[in-house]
Each structure stands twice: as C-alpha cells, then as structure tokens.
Design a protein around this motif. Structure first.
Motif, mmCIF file in Angstrom:
data_model
loop_
_atom_site.group_PDB
_atom_site.id
_atom_site.type_symbol
_atom_site.label_atom_id
_atom_site.label_comp_id
_atom_site.label_asym_id
_atom_site.label_seq_id
_atom_site.Cartn_x
_atom_site.Cartn_y
_atom_site.Cartn_z
ATOM 1 N N ASN A 131 42.769 37.706 44.405
ATOM 2 C CA ASN A 131 42.662 38.989 43.716
ATOM 3 C C ASN A 131 42.639 40.177 44.670
ATOM 4 N N ARG A 132 43.491 40.097 45.686
ATOM 5 C CA ARG A 132 43.637 41.209 46.629
ATOM 6 C C ARG A 132 45.113 41.408 46.962
ATOM 7 N N SER A 139 41.684 45.599 45.686
ATOM 8 C CA SER A 139 41.185 44.487 44.884
ATOM 9 C C SER A 139 40.865 44.866 43.435
#
Length: 238
Positions: A131-132, A139
């Motif tokens: 999730n980055r 993020s």
C-alpha cells in the motif's frame, strides 16, 4: 473442525486468491480475512495462513523461499489459477457478490465481472507493494493507483496478471501512462527528456526528483521485464 485432511483444488483456489490480495506481513492466523476464509473451508486459521506462506515459494519472480513446503497440487493449482485468472476470479468471487441476482441482462453481468476483475487487480497490486507508491512512498489509499504496464485495452491475456502492475500515486500513474516516465531493466525510474525541456512546474519537479532512483520492490510479483520493455519501446517519450 476437520484436521489433518488433504487440501483440494476447490480449497486452494480461494486461498491463492486471498494470498494475492493480502500484504505479505499480514499473512498470519490473526488476520480477520484469513479467519473468515478458514471458517468457510472448515479449517483452522493457522492451517490457512501456513498454506499461504507455502505459496510464497511459488512466486518465481522473487528470490524468496516461502515456507518451502508447497505440494505438487499447490504448484498445479497455482499454475491453473494464473493461467486463466479471469475465469477463476469469477468462480471464486461469484458466491460473494451473487452474480445471478444482478442478471438484468448480459450488459449488467459483464459490468459486474469487470468490476470484480478490477477490484482483484487493485487489491493484489496494492498488497504486493504494501500500500505504498513504489516511486514516492505515498501511502494514502485514495491517491494510489494499480497501474497497468501493458494497457488494459491492449492485452486481455495479461489484464489481471499481477506482474503487469505497479503501485503508483495518481501523478506518476498518469505520467507512466502518458510516457513521461518508465522503468529501465534495473527498475530505475527514467523521466522523459521532454519533461526537463518544459518550464519548471510543480508537477515536472515532482517527476524529475525521482529520476535515476530505483523503485521500492514489491514483496510479491515483481514487474515483468518483457512488459516494461514494451512500455519503454511503445509508450515512453524518449
């Protein structure tokens, strides 16, 4: 709960599906999604999480051993799943969304399937990159995109292939699609010379800031070099 029984193809398919969509650091028996799937399969959360860890060894794109206990059936079903992801996603997800209840014509069913496919691809790509954004580290989920290397419209075969994806923030996703940046074979960011020739603006500065820097590598599903080569040749504005 039954213990000690052999795994079946029908059980492995949803486990592979969940493996794809779960960040590597969340593959453990306390994960609510794993607990939920374990209940459906009448297995323990520990059994499901251990099976998911075994599957990590089957991702040949990364130099990681996983739990080293993948069975031949694991390998066979893994190959089957990735050989036709779209078919199996529909098979796995249909009970969750009740495709039959949405049958107001074939168009509605097709729209539902497309939505399911896009949801799988986004969740898989974001999970792979924890999730980055792989370039900037952004993020915030609403700013992240699951970017296709080979465009959705040009490669039906690889639309859902996790190795055809990058997790990028909205700006760099657009720049990648438009050919203002690409990745070289060493996964180094290359910004188009056309950006540096333009008057300096906030967006061009944000692109040039990362020129020459290596992306943060995913925990799963390294981007395919053949796909990146296609992007450099056909999309990148050199």
């Amino acid at each position: 709960m039954k213990r000690g029984r052999l795994w079946t193809r029908e059980e492995l398919l949803p486990v592979i599906n969940l493996y794809c969509k779960t960040p590597f650091g969340r593959i453990h028996q306390r994960n609510p999604d794993i607990i939920k799937l374990a209940a459906k399969l009448d297995r323990s959360p520990g059994s499901v999480s251990y099976k998911m860890a075994n599957l990590a060894a089957l991702d040949e794109s990364l130099d990681r051993a996983g739990a080293r206990n993948a069975s031949q059936l694991d390998r066979d079903v893994w190959s089957e799943f990735f050989g036709n992801i779209e078919k199996h996603i529909t098979e796995i997800e249909a009970p969750n969304i009740d495709l039959e209840s949405t049958k107001v014509g074939e168009d509605r069913v097709q729209e539902t399937k497309v939505r399911v496919n896009q949801d799988f691809f986004r969740k898989t790509i974001l999970a792979s990159y924890e999730n980055r954004c792989c370039i900037t580290g952004v993020s915030h989920s609403s700013l992240l995109r699951a970017s296709h290397i080979l465009p959705w419209s040009k490669s039906k075969k690889h639309r859902l292939n996790p190795r055809n994806g990058l997790c990028l923030n909205a700006l760099h996703d657009c720049a990648f699609d438009c050919g203002f940046l690409t990745l070289d074979p060493d996964l180094i960011v290359r910004v188009s010379p056309k950006v540096s020739k333009r008057p300096t603006t906030g967006d061009s500065e944000m692109l040039l800031r990362y020129n020459g820097k290596r992306i943060v590598l995913p925990k799963k599903f390294l981007p395919d070099e053949e796909f990146l080569s296609w992007h450099r040749i056909n999309v990148f504005k050199s």
